[in-house]
Design an enzyme around this catalytic site. Structure first.
Site, mmCIF file in Angstrom:
data_model
loop_
_atom_site.group_PDB
_atom_site.id
_atom_site.type_symbol
_atom_site.label_atom_id
_atom_site.label_comp_id
_atom_site.label_asym_id
_atom_site.label_seq_id
_atom_site.Cartn_x
_atom_site.Cartn_y
_atom_site.Cartn_z
ATOM 1 N N CYS A 111 6.030 12.368 -4.563
ATOM 2 C CA CYS A 111 5.113 13.389 -4.031
ATOM 3 C C CYS A 111 3.672 13.205 -4.526
ATOM 4 C CB CYS A 111 5.630 14.777 -4.376
ATOM 5 S SG CYS A 111 7.321 15.024 -3.849
ATOM 6 N N HIS A 249 0.077 19.541 -3.648
ATOM 7 C CA HIS A 249 1.319 19.114 -2.984
ATOM 8 C C HIS A 249 2.121 20.365 -2.629
ATOM 9 C CE1 HIS A 249 5.182 17.539 -2.125
ATOM 10 N NE2 HIS A 249 5.714 17.904 -3.277
ATOM 11 N N ASN A 279 8.672 20.696 2.244
ATOM 12 C CA ASN A 279 8.118 19.691 1.342
ATOM 13 C C ASN A 279 8.220 18.316 2.007
ATOM 14 O OD1 ASN A 279 7.761 17.780 -0.669
ATOM 15 N ND2 ASN A 279 8.942 18.880 -2.209
HETATM 16 O O1 UT7 Z 1 8.388 17.673 -4.418
HETATM 17 C C1 UT7 Z 1 8.968 17.538 -5.680
HETATM 18 C C2 UT7 Z 1 8.780 18.735 -6.418
HETATM 19 N N1 UT7 Z 1 9.857 19.677 -6.151
HETATM 20 C C3 UT7 Z 1 9.687 20.912 -6.517
HETATM 21 O O2 UT7 Z 1 8.636 21.253 -6.981
HETATM 22 C C4 UT7 Z 1 10.839 21.884 -6.423
HETATM 23 C C5 UT7 Z 1 10.811 22.757 -7.642
HETATM 24 N N2 UT7 Z 1 11.858 23.723 -7.709
HETATM 25 C C6 UT7 Z 1 11.935 24.805 -6.894
HETATM 26 O O3 UT7 Z 1 11.109 24.944 -6.020
HETATM 27 C C7 UT7 Z 1 12.963 25.851 -7.153
HETATM 28 O O4 UT7 Z 1 13.571 25.610 -8.412
HETATM 29 C C8 UT7 Z 1 14.068 25.926 -6.072
HETATM 30 C C9 UT7 Z 1 13.482 26.483 -4.794
HETATM 31 C C10 UT7 Z 1 14.661 24.550 -5.825
HETATM 32 C C11 UT7 Z 1 15.188 26.867 -6.529
HETATM 33 O O5 UT7 Z 1 14.667 28.148 -6.805
HETATM 34 P P1 UT7 Z 1 15.080 28.923 -8.116
HETATM 35 O O6 UT7 Z 1 14.441 30.228 -8.072
HETATM 36 O O7 UT7 Z 1 14.773 28.014 -9.276
HETATM 37 O O8 UT7 Z 1 16.640 29.109 -7.921
HETATM 38 P P2 UT7 Z 1 17.816 28.623 -8.884
HETATM 39 O O9 UT7 Z 1 17.985 27.146 -8.820
HETATM 40 O O10 UT7 Z 1 17.622 29.276 -10.219
HETATM 41 O O11 UT7 Z 1 19.055 29.297 -8.186
HETATM 42 C C12 UT7 Z 1 19.244 30.726 -8.187
HETATM 43 C C13 UT7 Z 1 20.498 31.047 -7.423
HETATM 44 C C14 UT7 Z 1 21.716 30.231 -7.862
HETATM 45 O O12 UT7 Z 1 22.852 31.086 -7.787
HETATM 46 P P3 UT7 Z 1 23.457 31.787 -9.104
HETATM 47 O O13 UT7 Z 1 23.806 30.665 -10.014
HETATM 48 O O14 UT7 Z 1 22.344 32.651 -9.622
HETATM 49 O O15 UT7 Z 1 24.612 32.539 -8.558
HETATM 50 C C15 UT7 Z 1 21.825 29.152 -6.834
HETATM 51 O O16 UT7 Z 1 23.144 28.680 -6.689
HETATM 52 O O17 UT7 Z 1 20.317 30.729 -6.052
HETATM 53 C C16 UT7 Z 1 21.375 29.882 -5.600
HETATM 54 N N3 UT7 Z 1 20.862 29.027 -4.557
HETATM 55 C C17 UT7 Z 1 20.797 29.403 -3.271
HETATM 56 N N4 UT7 Z 1 21.180 30.539 -2.657
HETATM 57 C C18 UT7 Z 1 20.973 30.628 -1.335
HETATM 58 C C19 UT7 Z 1 20.344 27.770 -4.671
HETATM 59 N N5 UT7 Z 1 19.943 27.330 -3.469
HETATM 60 C C20 UT7 Z 1 20.221 28.326 -2.582
HETATM 61 C C21 UT7 Z 1 20.046 28.463 -1.204
HETATM 62 N N6 UT7 Z 1 20.425 29.629 -0.622
HETATM 63 N N7 UT7 Z 1 19.481 27.501 -0.451
#
Ligand code: UT7
Length: 322
Positions: A111, A249, A279
């Site tokens: 990225c 980005h 993204n």
């Molecule tokens: O381009 C390269 C750079 N990439 C990035 O910058 C991405 C950086 N990371 C992020 O943007 C975020 O970490 C994400 C959008 C990927 C995830 O968001 P988050 O707020 O960090 O969520 P999380 O990983 O802490 O997940 C929270 C909950 C989990 O469930 P439990 O364990 O709390 O029950 C996940 O299993 O959300 C769940 N979850 C989803 N639920 C519904 C994860 N993905 C999804 C989904 N839909 N698509």
């Protein structure tokens, strides 16, 4: 000596995939995706390829710049999703758009790719080797996605953005950049190469897909992006308030909001289009620049900071005037 972006272009697949459509494939919802990422829809390639979109974006950028392809000295394509290993995508673009006198190579900094390409061009310009370059970020991430993994498949989109860049000796404003990498932390965002076992292999054929520890990448981004922007501001002896635009980005709207807050700058100076395109990795910054330029929001003389961050890990920032 400074460098100027004299033209931009972009190309996107026709097919729009909404959050609701994804919620029929994996256990997710429009509400979750919007709240956690700001993404509403993304473009997914059906017939388009990394090369076809790179060529289309390049043609539009040349047209916008009113630069003849034969004037281009160097073509760089940044991508981690080329269609082929050989020939490299930049050579395919060079041939297709008729940059007959240009050298051409591909680079992968995920990225951060477009930004690192811009920095590379600046290094060539500074040495007096080249005067005009065409740089492109192009990706078809959809072919690397595990469409059963809800934590990653909702985040990405396909597309390409291009810029024609020229040396500008008349201005006294320098182009200032910083770029970094941390290979020791690379395992938080991976995408292995397709491996075909040879007859002596002790492993079988493998086709790996993209994998990400989202929380770790999020933490890395909200810490390192303001830090590297701070480095550029310090080198330029400027405050964040003196900058008109921050083209980051487009990975997640929450990352952009957090960076704005940490820099104490109003969010309106941070263009956002992650809602439309998701993204798009190396393509995100040039697609955003093209959108802001074509809609007349960037004015002659505006001062902008670009910042890319992602797999590698890689990250960096640059100060450029329009
Ligand atoms: O381009 C390269 C750079 N990439 C990035 O910058 C991405 C950086 N990371 C992020 O943007 C975020 O970490 C994400 C959008 C990927 C995830 O968001 P988050 O707020 O960090 O969520 P999380 O990983 O802490 O997940 C929270 C909950 C989990 O469930 P439990 O364990 O709390 O029950 C996940 O299993 O959300 C769940 N979850 C989803 N639920 C519904 C994860 N993905 C999804 C989904 N839909 N698509």
């Amino acid at each position: 000596m400074r460098m100027k972006i004299v033209g931009t272009g972009s190309a996107l697949p026709k097919r729009i995939v909404t959050n609701d459509e994804l919620s029929q494939i994996v256990d997710t919802s429009d509400e979750w995706i919007r709240e956690r990422t700001g993404i509403v829809q993304r473009r997914i390639a059906t017939q388009e390829t990394t090369t076809s979109m790179a060529v289309e974006a390049a043609r539009k950028a040349l047209e916008d710049a009113k630069v003849d392809p034969e004037q281009i000295d160097l073509v760089i394509v940044s991508t981690f999703t080329p269609d082929r290993s050989l020939p490299n995508t930049a050579c395919a673009v060079q041939g297709a758009v008729g940059c007959r006198h240009a050298a051409a190579f591909e680079m992968n900094a995920a990225c951060s790719g477009f930004l690192f390409a811009l920095n590379t061009v600046y290094a060539y310009f500074s040495l007096g080797v080249y005067k005009t370059a065409l740089i492109i970020g192009a990706e078809t991430i959809s072919k690397m996605i595990d469409w059963t993994d809800r934590s990653s498949c909702v985040l990405f989109g396909d597309g390409a953005g291009a810029a024609v860049v020229q040396m500008d000796n008349e201005s006294e404003n320098p182009y200032i950049f910083v770029q970094h990498a941390d290979g020791e932390k690379g395992n938080v965002l991976t995408c292995d190469c397709h491996r075909k076992a040879n007859m002596w292999s002790e492993t079988s054929d493998q086709r790996e897909t993209l994998w990400m520890d989202g929380q770790e990448v999020f933490r890395f981004a909200v810490r390192k992006v303001p830090e590297c922007i701070g480095e550029v501001l310090e080198k330029a002896n400027l405050s964040a308030k003196e900058v008109d635009w921050f083209f980051l980005h487009q990975a997640n709207k929450r990352i952009i909001q957090s960076v704005a807050k940490r820099l104490n700058v109003e969010e309106s100076k941070f263009p956002v289009n992650v809602d439309h395109y998701g993204n798009t990795s190396a393509a995100s910054i040039p697609i955003l620049l093209d959108e802001w330029k074509k809609t007349g929001r960037i004015k002659e003389g505006d001062r902008a900071i670009l910042s890319g961050f992602g797999a590698g890990l890689t990250w960096g920032a640059a100060l450029i005037d329009f």
